[in-house]
Design an enzyme around this catalytic site. Structure first.
Site: not given
Length: 376
Positions: A46, A340, A343
């Protein structure tokens, strides 16, 4: 005044023609690309995903194709797990490359791949058993790269296709999900086998993929070691009795991983002729920003901009865990290190990318990415 205005119009028209002409030249002349530019191929999770998970059958928690992801630069969600651009986006910019697309993006054309492509998938691990069926694991990413390599040889010709592969830079960030997965699934893996053996599997699978890319022709590689994810907002709230405390069970895994990755890369450098790499100390870069955010232009180093609960560390940004679920969003994203629960913000990504690109040897070694891109 009128003459000045006319002169400006002519000037802007002329420069626009030059700009459009140069773009068309780059798009339509693959020979210029092969001669002058190194491509960027991206593998990982990610931290690097450019939107591949938009196009696979997976859970909403493994996607970021909804608001407020993408709010800063793109003004719409692209699938990147951030408010804007990620590290590979900035690296591409510094290397004078176009935005590197997700491999599964339907609009990809054969003329785009010579600049590079991203195979990264949110949730991916080096182990096939990490979030199985939900992500594109590292082995599958390698298989996708092999398809691109064949396509390059068929569209550019054997010699030029090989040249793109040999001059390209291969950027990796992988492993964190392999260490997160056992805890998120209440696995007993660490009760039945020592942590060191598990880390050996993760790093071993990573180096096996590197060797495969090398065998195909890749020579220049970039890596981020494991960041201080044991102290990310999501990790800081795992122990509800000690909010703000790092998740110690992962700390040792991260430290072991970083030691073994560094020694593994040194070994590959000895074994593989022409193998060159840049290893960025992401762990330190992230830790210093968490612990002293104001020094780097942030107000918050441990609270997320988007999410719910203590430190906004619960993974609900954009309604990830359900459309009806509410979430909080900060007013000024540039004040935050984390976007978030796990991240970083675009601002943080840019700072890290600059260190990877041109940082000194105490943060990125033995080469930085700028040096690798300049090597032919």
């Amino acid at each position: 005044m009128e003459n000045s205005r006319s002169t400006l119009i002519i000037f802007f028209a002329y420069t626009t023609i030059i700009l459009i002409g140069s773009i068309n030249c780059r798009d339509n002349n693959n020979n210029n690309l092969v001669t002058n530019q190194s491509a960027l191929f991206v593998f990982g999770d990610s931290v690097f995903d450019a939107g591949n998970n938009n196009y696979i059958d997976t859970l909403p928690s493994f996607r970021s194709n909804y608001w407020p992801y993408g709010q800063t630069t793109f003004k719409f969600p692209t699938g990147r797990v951030s408010d804007g651009r990620t590290i590979p986006d900035f690296i591409a910019e510094y290397a004078w490359l176009p935005l590197i697309p997700a491999y599964l993006q339907p609009s990809n054309g054969k003329n785009q791949f010579p600049y590079g492509v991203s195979f990264a998938s949110a949730g991916a691990g080096a182990l096939v058993g990490t979030f199985p069926g939900m992500v594109i694991n590292l082995k599958s990413q390698l298989n996708n790269f092999k398809k691109v390599e064949k396509l390059l040889r068929s569209t550019l010709g054997e010699a030029q296709g090989k040249m793109v592969i040999s001059r390209a830079v291969y950027l990796f960030h992988i492993g964190v999900n392999d260490y997160q997965y056992p805890f998120s699934t209440n696995s007993s893996i660490f009760q039945s086998s020592p942590q060191e053996i598990y880390v050996d599997f993760v790093v071993g699978n990573t180096t096996a993929v590197i060797k495969e890319v090398y065998k195909i022709g890749g020579r220049k590689f970039g890596f981020l070691n494991m960041g201080a994810y044991d102290c990310a907002p999501a990790s800081l709230i795992i122990d509800q009795t000690k909010i703000g405390t790092c998740f110690k069970p992962v700390t040792e895994l991260i430290n072991l991983h970083n030691e073994k990755l560094e020694s593994g890369l040194r070994r590959l450098e000895r074994e593989l002729s022409g193998f060159k790499y840049a290893l960025h100390d992401y762990h330190t870069s992230l830790s210093v920003r968490m612990n002293n955010p104001s020094k780097y232009g942030f107000k918050e180093g441990k609270m997320a901009c988007c999410g719910t609960g203590p430190l906004r560390g619960i993974n609900t940004c954009g309604g990830r865990m359900g459309v009806s679920q509410s979430y909080e969003l900060c007013e000024k994203v540039t004040d935050y290190l984390f976007f978030d629960h796990f991240h970083l913000t675009e601002k943080a990504h840019q700072q890290i990318a600059e260190l990877i690109w041109s940082g000194p040897t105490n943060v990125t070694k033995p080469y930085n990415l700028q040096a690798l891109f300049e090597l032919n």
